[in-house]
Structure formats: structure tokens, C-alpha cells
Design a protein around this motif. Sequence first.
Motif, PDB file in Angstrom:
ATOM      1  N   VAL A  50      -2.201   3.569   6.212  1.00 53.45           N
ATOM      2  CA  VAL A  50      -3.663   3.676   6.069  1.00 53.45           C
ATOM      3  C   VAL A  50      -4.474   5.108   6.266  1.00 53.45           C
ATOM      4  CG1 VAL A  50      -5.895   2.473   6.928  1.00 53.45           C
ATOM      5  CG2 VAL A  50      -3.704   1.168   6.962  1.00 53.45           C
ATOM      6  N   ALA A  51      -3.798   5.527   7.115  1.00 55.17           N
ATOM      7  CA  ALA A  51      -4.492   7.161   7.358  1.00 55.17           C
ATOM      8  C   ALA A  51      -4.276   7.896   5.959  1.00 55.17           C
ATOM      9  CB  ALA A  51      -3.857   7.638   8.588  1.00 55.17           C
ATOM     10  N   LEU A  52      -2.978   8.014   5.418  1.00 52.49           N
ATOM     11  CA  LEU A  52      -2.573   8.514   4.506  1.00 52.49           C
ATOM     12  C   LEU A  52      -3.259   8.454   3.174  1.00 52.49           C
ATOM     13  CD1 LEU A  52       1.321   9.008   4.910  1.00 52.49           C
ATOM     14  CD2 LEU A  52      -0.552  10.746   5.233  1.00 52.49           C
ATOM     15  N   ILE A  53      -3.386   7.123   2.965  1.00 50.22           N
ATOM     16  CA  ILE A  53      -4.154   6.519   1.720  1.00 50.22           C
ATOM     17  C   ILE A  53      -5.653   6.804   1.853  1.00 50.22           C
ATOM     18  CG2 ILE A  53      -4.678   4.321   0.477  1.00 50.22           C
ATOM     19  CD1 ILE A  53      -2.206   3.444   1.314  1.00 50.22           C
ATOM     20  N   ALA A  54      -6.215   6.598   2.851  1.00 56.71           N
ATOM     21  CA  ALA A  54      -7.529   7.024   3.073  1.00 56.71           C
ATOM     22  C   ALA A  54      -7.981   8.487   2.938  1.00 56.71           C
ATOM     23  CB  ALA A  54      -8.128   6.673   4.371  1.00 56.71           C
ATOM     24  N   TRP A  55      -6.881   9.219   3.216  1.00 52.80           N
ATOM     25  CA  TRP A  55      -7.030  10.944   3.550  1.00 52.80           C
ATOM     26  C   TRP A  55      -6.834  11.246   1.709  1.00 52.80           C
ATOM     27  CZ3 TRP A  55      -3.241  14.024   1.287  1.00 52.80           C
ATOM     28  CH2 TRP A  55      -3.454  15.508   1.324  1.00 52.80           C
ATOM     29  N   PHE A  56      -5.888  10.705   1.067  1.00 58.53           N
ATOM     30  CA  PHE A  56      -5.525  11.188  -0.265  1.00 58.53           C
ATOM     31  C   PHE A  56      -6.844  10.801  -1.084  1.00 58.53           C
ATOM     32  CE2 PHE A  56      -4.310   9.904  -4.671  1.00 58.53           C
ATOM     33  CZ  PHE A  56      -3.944  11.234  -4.949  1.00 58.53           C
ATOM     34  N   PHE A  57      -7.445   9.622  -1.113  1.00 62.64           N
ATOM     35  CA  PHE A  57      -8.596   9.307  -1.940  1.00 62.64           C
ATOM     36  C   PHE A  57      -9.767   9.722  -1.601  1.00 62.64           C
ATOM     37  CE2 PHE A  57      -5.128   6.074  -3.235  1.00 62.64           C
ATOM     38  CZ  PHE A  57      -5.212   6.157  -4.516  1.00 62.64           C
ATOM     39  N   LEU A  58      -9.888  10.195  -0.236  1.00 59.98           N
ATOM     40  CA  LEU A  58     -11.194  10.474   0.091  1.00 59.98           C
ATOM     41  C   LEU A  58     -11.152  12.063  -0.505  1.00 59.98           C
ATOM     42  CD1 LEU A  58     -11.809   9.117   3.601  1.00 59.98           C
ATOM     43  CD2 LEU A  58     -13.199   8.916   1.490  1.00 59.98           C
ATOM     44  N   HIS A  73      -7.756  14.519 -10.672  1.00 61.13           N
ATOM     45  CA  HIS A  73      -7.048  13.932 -11.764  1.00 61.13           C
ATOM     46  C   HIS A  73      -5.991  12.513 -11.206  1.00 61.13           C
ATOM     47  CE1 HIS A  73      -5.196  13.339 -15.779  1.00 61.13           C
ATOM     48  NE2 HIS A  73      -4.097  13.635 -15.288  1.00 61.13           N
ATOM     49  N   LEU A  74      -5.165  13.009 -10.332  1.00 58.97           N
ATOM     50  CA  LEU A  74      -4.038  12.287  -9.894  1.00 58.97           C
ATOM     51  C   LEU A  74      -4.731  10.836  -9.173  1.00 58.97           C
ATOM     52  CD1 LEU A  74      -1.203  11.654  -9.310  1.00 58.97           C
ATOM     53  CD2 LEU A  74      -1.409  12.828  -6.962  1.00 58.97           C
ATOM     54  N   GLY A  75      -5.840  11.246  -8.427  1.00 56.34           N
ATOM     55  CA  GLY A  75      -6.746  10.053  -7.860  1.00 56.34           C
ATOM     56  C   GLY A  75      -7.451   9.018  -8.946  1.00 56.34           C
ATOM     57  N   GLU A  76      -7.939   9.812  -9.944  1.00 55.62           N
ATOM     58  CA  GLU A  76      -8.520   8.773 -11.065  1.00 55.62           C
ATOM     59  C   GLU A  76      -7.301   8.219 -11.813  1.00 55.62           C
ATOM     60  OE1 GLU A  76     -10.718  11.531 -13.181  1.00 55.62           O
ATOM     61  OE2 GLU A  76     -12.248  11.626 -11.806  1.00 55.62           O
ATOM     62  N   MET A  77      -6.214   8.905 -12.167  1.00 52.27           N
ATOM     63  CA  MET A  77      -5.257   8.208 -12.822  1.00 52.27           C
ATOM     64  C   MET A  77      -4.667   6.901 -12.135  1.00 52.27           C
ATOM     65  SD  MET A  77      -1.549  10.199 -14.395  1.00 52.27           S
ATOM     66  CE  MET A  77      -1.030  10.291 -12.819  1.00 52.27           C
ATOM     67  N   LEU A 106      -4.079  -3.351  -2.194  1.00 55.34           N
ATOM     68  CA  LEU A 106      -2.762  -3.967  -2.054  1.00 55.34           C
ATOM     69  C   LEU A 106      -1.612  -2.920  -2.797  1.00 55.34           C
ATOM     70  CD1 LEU A 106      -3.501  -7.500  -2.900  1.00 55.34           C
ATOM     71  CD2 LEU A 106      -2.584  -6.659  -0.633  1.00 55.34           C
ATOM     72  N   PHE A 107      -1.937  -2.575  -3.833  1.00 54.43           N
ATOM     73  CA  PHE A 107      -1.046  -1.679  -4.376  1.00 54.43           C
ATOM     74  C   PHE A 107      -0.503  -0.424  -3.824  1.00 54.43           C
ATOM     75  CE2 PHE A 107       0.313   1.549  -7.509  1.00 54.43           C
ATOM     76  CZ  PHE A 107       1.477   0.997  -8.078  1.00 54.43           C
ATOM     77  N   PHE A 108      -1.671   0.258  -3.201  1.00 54.37           N
ATOM     78  CA  PHE A 108      -1.039   1.393  -2.593  1.00 54.37           C
ATOM     79  C   PHE A 108      -0.684   1.359  -1.232  1.00 54.37           C
ATOM     80  CE2 PHE A 108      -3.468   2.953  -6.188  1.00 54.37           C
ATOM     81  CZ  PHE A 108      -2.877   4.046  -6.651  1.00 54.37           C
ATOM     82  N   PHE A 109      -1.200   0.257  -0.504  1.00 56.23           N
ATOM     83  CA  PHE A 109      -0.768  -0.160   0.657  1.00 56.23           C
ATOM     84  C   PHE A 109       0.649  -0.645   0.745  1.00 56.23           C
ATOM     85  CE2 PHE A 109       0.339  -3.208   3.977  1.00 56.23           C
ATOM     86  CZ  PHE A 109       0.043  -2.316   5.296  1.00 56.23           C
TER      87      PHE A 109
END
Length: 268
Positions: A50-58, A73-77, A106-109
Motif C-alpha cells: 500500500v505504501a509503495l503504490i501510494a508513493w509511486f502514483f503520488l 508517463h509510466l503512471g499515466e500509462m 485491485l490491479f496494482f494491489f
Amino acid sequence: MIALALPAAANEGGFVPPTLEDMHLPEILPWAAEYGTGFGKQMLLVLLSVALIAWFFLAASRRGQLVPGKLQHLGEMSYNFVRNSVGKDIIGERDYRPYVPLLFSLFFFILVNNLFGSIPLLQIPTPSHVGTAYALAGIVYITWIVLGLKKHGIGYFKLAVVPAGVPKAILPLIVIIEIISTFLVRPVTHSLRLFATMLAGHLIIMLAAAGSEFLIMDADFWFKPLGILTIAGGVGMYMFEILIQVLQAYVFVLLTAIYIQGSLAEEH
């Protein structure tokens, strides 16, 4: 690399294969030891994901630019993949938007927690514990039932179990089959598909690593070359497991979108 988090083969009594106890480590903070529950490595990895996903997309969205950088670009893609290839294509252009956050989360988790099984030292996919898979499938199960009731009222249950155009002579049998398959079998298979695949794949890698160690370190001289072949096979399975980890995240979310679309449809 593979052997970092794996049990060593026994030096006495021949080869001892890895077991589920080797895969599911003791709890870090047990609070009901007699039931084997507590705060363990898998729960720790769930929080880490959860921490890694939140950090990346923020981080990817912090400085939005017209010409995106690599991180943006990676986040938008990544977002567009779930939004368009799953939400829009499966649920439909008219209805998909409210459900993109659920599908995206769900997908990224699931993806990150699956990939933990291929990262040295971490090396355990958290959905290999059935509780994680049950919880995710339970959220989806409640979601599509609530959506169906919200869309169609109590008549949703008729739409869900009475397919259009079925002859009246076989309708009672079809209704029984649909009730079982839709409301009982569907959530079970949704969860067990993810759980069983992650558990089996990780056990195969553990077996290959433990077998390689035994053949090279403890077996007779003539069997040692087989250890090299076992390592090669284990590396191949390791790469294949990464592919399966990605595909299972996609399949879980794809099925979620299909279930949501079925709840919103006017007839089946």
C-alpha cells in the motif's frame, strides 16, 4: 537468488522437500497463537505494498506536465491500461467511469503483492495465503451484488438467475444451476484461482531450489550435474512465475469488470 528465502535440504536422511510451513513463516507478533494468527510477514508486505503504490502514483502525479517525464508517463500509462483496456472495454463507455478506481486499486494491489514472490529476501506472494484472496474476492462479491440491487432493485436476482430465451420445460433446472454458479461458485473460484496459482508457483520454485541445493551439496558425485540442470529449470520457472504473477492480477481485475458489467446489464 532463488534460494535466499528457501529451506535448505536436510544433510541427514536424504532429500526433504519444502512444505507450507517453510513458506508461511511464524507470526512476528502472534496474538492468538493457538489459532496460528497474528501479525506476520504477509501482513507486513500488504502494508508495504500500500505504501509503495501510494508513493509511486503520488510521485508520478505530483508535477503534472504537458510533456510528461518518465515517471509521469509510466503512471499515466499504467492508469490508462486499467481504465481503457479493462474498465472501458468490458463495462462499456457509458458506465465504466465510476468503477475505474476500484479496478485500478485491485490491479496494482494484486500485482505488487504477487511480484513480492519474485523479489529476493521478500520472496512470498501475499495472495498465497488464502485469507488475502478471500478478502479481495469478498469485496468484489459484495460490490457487484450491491450494484445489481441498486440498478434493478430486488428484480436483480431474477435477472441474475433466469437467462433470457430459456424454454420453460428446463427453466427450474437452469435456475438452480445459475444460483449455484453465480452466487456460490463464482466468488469461490474468483478467490481460489488467485490463491492456488500463487501458492503452487511459489512451491514449485522452492522445490527446484531445495532440490538443486541437495543435488549439488549432498548427493553423490554422479548426481551433481543434475543439480545444474535443476538450477536451469528453476530459473526458467522463476521467469515464468513472474509472467503468471502479472497475468493473475489482470485476470482477477478482468473478471471483476465482467461481474460488474453483468450486474449493470438489462438482461443475461
